[in-house]
Scaffold this motif. Structure first.
Motif, PDB file in Angstrom:
ATOM      1  N   PHE A 107       0.770  -1.232   0.105  1.00  0.00           N
ATOM      2  CA  PHE A 107      -0.098   0.042   0.024  1.00  0.00           C
ATOM      3  C   PHE A 107       0.901   1.383  -0.113  1.00  0.00           C
ATOM      4  CE2 PHE A 107      -1.855   3.429   2.622  1.00  0.00           C
ATOM      5  CZ  PHE A 107      -2.847   3.685   1.687  1.00  0.00           C
ATOM      6  N   TYR A 108       1.790   1.331   0.730  1.00  0.00           N
ATOM      7  CA  TYR A 108       2.752   2.653   0.763  1.00  0.00           C
ATOM      8  C   TYR A 108       3.554   2.585  -0.521  1.00  0.00           C
ATOM      9  CZ  TYR A 108       1.191   2.384   5.441  1.00  0.00           C
ATOM     10  OH  TYR A 108      -0.093   2.407   6.551  1.00  0.00           O
ATOM     11  N   VAL A 109       4.034   1.595  -0.941  1.00  0.00           N
ATOM     12  CA  VAL A 109       4.737   1.638  -2.229  1.00  0.00           C
ATOM     13  C   VAL A 109       3.822   2.281  -3.311  1.00  0.00           C
ATOM     14  CG1 VAL A 109       5.761   0.299  -4.275  1.00  0.00           C
ATOM     15  CG2 VAL A 109       6.152  -0.247  -1.789  1.00  0.00           C
ATOM     16  N   LEU A 110       2.478   1.836  -3.213  1.00  0.00           N
ATOM     17  CA  LEU A 110       1.456   2.458  -4.233  1.00  0.00           C
ATOM     18  C   LEU A 110       1.508   3.730  -3.861  1.00  0.00           C
ATOM     19  CD1 LEU A 110      -0.851   2.093  -6.502  1.00  0.00           C
ATOM     20  CD2 LEU A 110      -2.391   1.445  -4.623  1.00  0.00           C
ATOM     21  N   TYR A 111       1.184   4.163  -2.787  1.00  0.00           N
ATOM     22  CA  TYR A 111       1.183   5.480  -2.123  1.00  0.00           C
ATOM     23  C   TYR A 111       2.287   6.636  -2.681  1.00  0.00           C
ATOM     24  CZ  TYR A 111      -0.770   9.049   1.106  1.00  0.00           C
ATOM     25  OH  TYR A 111      -1.350  10.056   1.663  1.00  0.00           O
ATOM     26  N   LEU A 112       3.379   6.101  -2.530  1.00  0.00           N
ATOM     27  CA  LEU A 112       4.682   6.708  -3.111  1.00  0.00           C
ATOM     28  C   LEU A 112       4.226   6.800  -4.472  1.00  0.00           C
ATOM     29  CD1 LEU A 112       6.993   8.066  -2.712  1.00  0.00           C
ATOM     30  CD2 LEU A 112       8.376   5.763  -2.727  1.00  0.00           C
ATOM     31  N   VAL A 113       4.142   5.820  -5.232  1.00  0.00           N
ATOM     32  CA  VAL A 113       3.987   5.960  -6.873  1.00  0.00           C
ATOM     33  C   VAL A 113       3.023   7.067  -7.094  1.00  0.00           C
ATOM     34  CG1 VAL A 113       3.155   4.610  -9.043  1.00  0.00           C
ATOM     35  CG2 VAL A 113       4.492   3.544  -7.249  1.00  0.00           C
ATOM     36  N   ILE A 114       1.865   6.861  -6.515  1.00  0.00           N
ATOM     37  CA  ILE A 114       0.664   7.982  -6.888  1.00  0.00           C
ATOM     38  C   ILE A 114       1.200   9.491  -6.507  1.00  0.00           C
ATOM     39  CG2 ILE A 114      -1.725   8.904  -6.362  1.00  0.00           C
ATOM     40  CD1 ILE A 114      -1.174   6.130  -8.013  1.00  0.00           C
ATOM     41  N   THR A 136      -6.565   7.495 -13.817  1.00  0.00           N
ATOM     42  CA  THR A 136      -7.787   6.514 -13.643  1.00  0.00           C
ATOM     43  C   THR A 136      -7.614   5.114 -13.106  1.00  0.00           C
ATOM     44  OG1 THR A 136      -9.854   6.336 -14.771  1.00  0.00           O
ATOM     45  CG2 THR A 136      -7.832   5.544 -15.921  1.00  0.00           C
ATOM     46  N   CYS A 137      -6.410   4.566 -12.971  1.00  0.00           N
ATOM     47  CA  CYS A 137      -6.425   3.308 -12.651  1.00  0.00           C
ATOM     48  C   CYS A 137      -6.172   3.051 -11.163  1.00  0.00           C
ATOM     49  CB  CYS A 137      -5.016   2.672 -13.334  1.00  0.00           C
ATOM     50  SG  CYS A 137      -5.225   2.349 -15.391  1.00  0.00           S
ATOM     51  N   ILE A 138      -6.037   4.415 -10.366  1.00  0.00           N
ATOM     52  CA  ILE A 138      -5.413   4.155  -8.949  1.00  0.00           C
ATOM     53  C   ILE A 138      -6.722   3.276  -8.370  1.00  0.00           C
ATOM     54  CG2 ILE A 138      -5.774   5.364  -7.060  1.00  0.00           C
ATOM     55  CD1 ILE A 138      -4.701   7.962  -8.466  1.00  0.00           C
ATOM     56  N   ALA A 139      -8.130   3.387  -8.636  1.00  0.00           N
ATOM     57  CA  ALA A 139      -9.200   2.383  -8.005  1.00  0.00           C
ATOM     58  C   ALA A 139      -9.116   1.192  -8.442  1.00  0.00           C
ATOM     59  CB  ALA A 139     -10.591   3.013  -8.424  1.00  0.00           C
ATOM     60  N   PRO A 140      -8.918   0.951  -9.926  1.00  0.00           N
ATOM     61  CA  PRO A 140      -8.671  -0.638  -9.983  1.00  0.00           C
ATOM     62  C   PRO A 140      -7.507  -1.169  -9.665  1.00  0.00           C
ATOM     63  CG  PRO A 140      -9.498   0.785 -12.187  1.00  0.00           C
ATOM     64  CD  PRO A 140      -8.976   1.634 -11.337  1.00  0.00           C
ATOM     65  N   ALA A 141      -6.309  -0.307  -9.465  1.00  0.00           N
ATOM     66  CA  ALA A 141      -5.380  -0.954  -8.755  1.00  0.00           C
ATOM     67  C   ALA A 141      -5.538  -1.321  -7.178  1.00  0.00           C
ATOM     68  CB  ALA A 141      -3.937   0.065  -8.847  1.00  0.00           C
ATOM     69  N   ILE A 166     -13.934  -0.524  -0.657  1.00  0.00           N
ATOM     70  CA  ILE A 166     -13.061   0.169  -1.995  1.00  0.00           C
ATOM     71  C   ILE A 166     -13.197   1.665  -1.845  1.00  0.00           C
ATOM     72  CG2 ILE A 166     -15.376   0.001  -3.206  1.00  0.00           C
ATOM     73  CD1 ILE A 166     -11.546  -0.439  -4.367  1.00  0.00           C
ATOM     74  N   SER A 167     -14.420   2.052  -1.256  1.00  0.00           N
ATOM     75  CA  SER A 167     -14.287   3.600  -1.348  1.00  0.00           C
ATOM     76  C   SER A 167     -13.339   4.231  -0.518  1.00  0.00           C
ATOM     77  CB  SER A 167     -15.726   4.163  -0.808  1.00  0.00           C
ATOM     78  OG  SER A 167     -16.787   3.617  -1.671  1.00  0.00           O
ATOM     79  N   LEU A 168     -12.935   3.765   0.903  1.00  0.00           N
ATOM     80  CA  LEU A 168     -12.203   3.949   1.783  1.00  0.00           C
ATOM     81  C   LEU A 168     -10.616   3.853   1.435  1.00  0.00           C
ATOM     82  CD1 LEU A 168     -13.918   3.230   5.092  1.00  0.00           C
ATOM     83  CD2 LEU A 168     -13.540   5.312   4.056  1.00  0.00           C
ATOM     84  N   LYS A 169     -10.514   2.658   0.378  1.00  0.00           N
ATOM     85  CA  LYS A 169      -9.348   2.341  -0.142  1.00  0.00           C
ATOM     86  C   LYS A 169      -8.749   3.304  -1.043  1.00  0.00           C
ATOM     87  CE  LYS A 169      -9.625  -2.491   0.787  1.00  0.00           C
ATOM     88  NZ  LYS A 169      -9.815  -3.956   0.069  1.00  0.00           N
ATOM     89  N   TYR A 170      -9.700   3.603  -2.010  1.00  0.00           N
ATOM     90  CA  TYR A 170      -9.359   4.613  -3.036  1.00  0.00           C
ATOM     91  C   TYR A 170      -9.204   5.780  -2.377  1.00  0.00           C
ATOM     92  CZ  TYR A 170     -10.489   7.565  -6.994  1.00  0.00           C
ATOM     93  OH  TYR A 170     -10.336   8.739  -7.941  1.00  0.00           O
ATOM     94  N   ALA A 171      -9.997   6.359  -1.463  1.00  0.00           N
ATOM     95  CA  ALA A 171      -9.701   7.689  -1.017  1.00  0.00           C
ATOM     96  C   ALA A 171      -8.376   7.919  -0.160  1.00  0.00           C
ATOM     97  CB  ALA A 171     -10.908   8.032   0.001  1.00  0.00           C
ATOM     98  N   ALA A 172      -8.114   6.830   0.610  1.00  0.00           N
ATOM     99  CA  ALA A 172      -6.700   6.777   1.256  1.00  0.00           C
ATOM    100  C   ALA A 172      -5.601   6.903   0.280  1.00  0.00           C
ATOM    101  CB  ALA A 172      -6.518   5.577   2.157  1.00  0.00           C
TER     102      ALA A 172
END
Length: 503
Positions: free
Chosen positions: A312-319, A417-422, A432-438
């Protein structure tokens, strides 16, 4: 009969309304880059002072921070409020805030108002993404890509309105000096007098685009949710694909068949699944077919469990790195090129075409993610995005070279746009709403970093060094995605053939 037809195709109506809402939500942010030089000129005309480039860039940065940082609030409000009532309140406040901007003549007050507008836009965006995921559970990447396409072309619509409303006669900026400060500004009164009218034009368009969704968007009923999953099974069977459905608690879904004696071969396949009890207890499913040695590991974490995962934190850094390239290409494209390309209409066209390519990028990357997964999709996009962000410094001296360069960069930033599918692929559909928002909140920290580097460009280093700082993180993010976002996508265990039924 008409009502029955509408109910059977309700997911398509949801998609249409979400797409129109995304177009409305993105209008202020993706058009702000075209608006910045006009606002700078307006503030100079009103106060006689030049507002610095970094200060002007702060407004779209704060707008994006509001969008990304407060989106999780909508996920919380949905637990306590009717979805349609929440949509109505957020939409009414959003339209009113954009319209009120017409009366604001102060840089400070407009900046504060951008915080409020961004907050509302972020909550509306999360509501739209949640409805889209609920009504299109098996094609999340493609559905979000279509939604992202409309969000992307909002910049085209906004740039077009800026040209028509503010500068229809293509008046050119001139160099203005006040003390030790110089800037390229519009001094023609016909431009400054019409700058604030754009807020009313945007408010009218936004209200019209949001109107249908106020009546259509809602959460699916239990029966409708079941029908969506039944339809998914039928489509897989028609394509001769076997799709085991597993509940998030690790048990075989009702859509699978437990009674193997009376089941069909395809149905008994679901019953042949063996669940690893250790993995299931932690929210991670490991499904193995008796007929194959290959296995598939796909998580379905809660929001608390997701926050404990290193991925999750790797994805966070990528975003976070994505926000740097996104802000550079959407908000600074005029400021970067204005010294080399003194043609306001052409630069508006650059922004408009960049928005169109961004829209196609959002659709394309969503479809690619559905086929090859998060790992390779993110790697490819960021690997192209990084070097081309840096090259903007050199291609601006050739107007069409700059046009092509910017369009490719904005196409790559469509990976947004691929953040939510990722999130869905890496962490599951639960919450999923909270994961996407986080995850989306990472862009807020990217905004802060972007603004600090903008200040550094103004006082410490030049444009090339700034663009290097924008592009190199994307290259690093590409390697992080490749070595971290691993998911099994073999023929037997491909992600698109595993569907989770929410409790």
């Amino acid at each position: 009969m008409v009502r029955s037809w509408l109910q059977r195709h309700y997911n398509w109506w949801v998609l249409i309304c979400v797409c129109l809402g995304s177009l409305a939500m993105g209008l202020p942010f993706f058009s702000y880059g075209a608006l910045l030089p006009y606002l700078s000129s307006l503030f100079y005309f009103k106060t006689g002072r030049i507002v610095s480039q970094a200060a002007m860039a702060l407004q779209p940065v704060i707008l994006l921070m509001g969008i990304t940082l407060t989106g999780s609030l909508a996920g919380v409000l949905e637990y306590y409020m009717n979805v349609r009532l929440l949509n109505f309140i957020l939409t009414a406040l959003y339209v009113a805030a954009v319209a009120v901007s017409y009366y604001v003549h102060s840089y400070t007050f407009l900046t504060i108002l951008m915080v409020f507008i961004g907050t509302l836009a972020g909550q509306i965006n999360v509501c739209n993404v949640a409805r889209l995921s609920e009504w299109n559970p098996t094609k999340s990447g493609t559905a979000n890509g279509i939604m992202g396409f409309f969000m992307g072309i909002s910049g085209f619509l906004g740039s077009f309105l800026c040209t028509i409303v503010i500068n229809p006669y293509n008046k050119q900026p001139v160099e203005v000096q006040v003390g030790n400060e110089t800037a390229m500004l519009f001094v023609d009164k016909s431009v400054t007098d019409h700058t604030q009218l754009i807020w009313l034009a945007w408010a009218a368009v936004i209200a019209g685009l949001y109107f249908p969704g106020l009546f259509i968007l809602r959460q699916p009923e239990v029966e409708e949710e079941n029908e969506l999953f039944n339809s998914a099974i039928e489509s897989y069977e028609a394509g001769e694909e076997r799709s085991p459905l597993v509940k998030s608690n690790g048990t075989v879904s009702d859509y699978g068949v437990v009674d193997t004696e009376s089941s069909t071969p395809d149905e008994s396949y679901a019953a042949d699944l063996v669940l690893d009890p250790v993995s299931s207890s932690s929210g991670c499913l490991v499904c193995c077919s008796n007929n194959s040695s290959s296995c598939f590991k796909n998580p379905d974490y809660s929001i608390k469990e997701t926050l404990k995962q290193p991925t999750f934190y790797v994805l966070y850094l990528v975003i976070l790195t994505l926000s740097l390239a996104l802000l550079t290409s959407t908000e600074l494209y005029k400021i970067i090129a204005i010294e080399a390309i003194n043609d306001d209409r052409f630069l508006n066209m650059v922004g408009a075409l960049g928005s169109v390519l961004n829209a196609f990028g959002r659709l394309t990357w969503g479809m690619i993610l559905d086929q090859i997964g998060t790992r390779y999709t993110f790697t490819l996009s960021f690997l192209v995005m990084g070097p081309l962000t840096i090259s903007l410094h050199y291609t601006k001296w050739s107007r069409y070279g700059y046009l092509i360069n910017l369009c490719v960069v904005t196409f790559c930033t469509g990976i947004f746009t691929c953040i939510a599918p990722a999130c869905q692929e890496l962490f599951g559909r639960k919450d999923i709403s909270l994961k996407y928002a986080a995850t989306l909140s990472a862009e807020s920290f990217g905004c802060v970093l972007f603004f600090l580097l903008q200040l550094g460009q103004e006082f410490l280093f030049g444009e090339l060094q700034f663009l290097i700082m924008m592009g190199v993180p994307s290259i690093i993010a590409a390697f992080l995605a490749y070595f971290t976002f691993y998911q099994c996508r073999c023929e037997q265990c491909t992600t698109k053939n595993l569907t989770f039924k929410p409790e």
